[in-house]
Design an enzyme around this catalytic site. Structure first.
Site, short mmCIF file in Angstrom:
data_model
loop_
_atom_site.label_atom_id
_atom_site.label_comp_id
_atom_site.label_asym_id
_atom_site.label_seq_id
_atom_site.Cartn_x
_atom_site.Cartn_y
_atom_site.Cartn_z
CG HIS A 24 -5.67 -2.54 -1.19
ND1 HIS A 24 -4.62 -3.13 -0.52
CD2 HIS A 24 -5.44 -1.19 -1.12
CE1 HIS A 24 -3.81 -2.17 -0.06
NE2 HIS A 24 -4.29 -0.99 -0.42
CD GLU A 25 -6.46 1.04 -4.09
OE1 GLU A 25 -6.57 2.06 -3.37
OE2 GLU A 25 -5.42 0.37 -4.15
CG HIS A 27 -7.31 2.72 0.96
ND1 HIS A 27 -6.53 2.95 2.08
CD2 HIS A 27 -6.52 2.03 0.10
CE1 HIS A 27 -5.33 2.43 1.88
NE2 HIS A 27 -5.30 1.86 0.69
CB CYS A 69 -0.87 -0.02 1.25
SG CYS A 69 -2.01 1.37 1.35
NI NI Z 1 -3.64 0.98 -0.12
#
Ligand code: NI
Length: 184
Positions: free
Chosen positions: A144-145, A148, A102
């Site tokens: 993953h995004e 966030h 990341c």
């Molecule tokens: Ni990330």
């Protein structure tokens, strides 16, 4: 377009929930997405979410290049994509461990369980609806995004903390060259 400063773990913006964007095609959102792409590319990343550049809005950019795809499935790859207000759901229960890094946690990678097959949707800043099925690395980068946007970092998804380390060490000792899957 502007190169933006990337927030690193410890900054509160990374653990806050991002706000939905009321007008996905607003000029400021298009400019934000363009600057996020420039910032991601400059940092040699394959995904970036707006909170990582200190902006608490639901915008992500990502790509799933062919060289990261484990197999031949067309759902393994995606072109450079910007999505506003993205959502996703798993298409099967099965999860798989894979290495993730990341840009907000520089130098470290960890093995994270993610759904193998998902469907996601959202609107591009140009107003194009996107709805795709994703598998493999493509499914992983989208999960993953999107995490966030809810203030979730990959470390918070890990189930085996032996499988985290500095990239130089992991490359030498744990990551196979073709490397989606960490050792058991
Ligand atoms: Ni990330």
């Amino acid at each position: 377009m502007t190169l933006l400063k990337i927030a690193r773990m410890g900054h509160p913006v990374l653990i806050a929930k991002a706000e939905p964007v009321p007008d996905p095609t607003a000029r400021e959102i298009r400019e934000l997405a363009d600057s996020m792409v420039e910032t991601m590319t400059d940092a040699h990343g394959v995904g970036l979410a707006a909170p990582q550049v200190h902006i608490g809005k639901r915008v992500i950019v990502f790509l799933a290049p062919e060289e990261r795809a484990a197999g031949e499935a067309p759902t393994d790859v995606a072109p450079l994509t910007a999505l506003v207000n993205p959502t996703w759901e798993p298409l099967e229960e099965e999860t798989v461990l894979g290495w993730e890094g990341c840009l907000s946690i520089p130098g470290l990678s960890g093995a994270v369980p993610r759904y193998k097959r998902i469907r996601y949707q959202g609107l591009t800043p140009q107003g194009q609806p996107v709805e795709r099925e994703a598998t493999g690395f493509h499914a992983r980068v989208v999960q993953h995004e999107c995490d966030h946007l809810d203030g979730v970092l990959f470390l918070m998804r890990m189930t085996d903390f032996r499988l985290i380390g500095f990239n130089e060490e992991l490359r030498q000792y744990m990551m196979k060259p073709e490397a989606e899957t960490p050792p058991e």
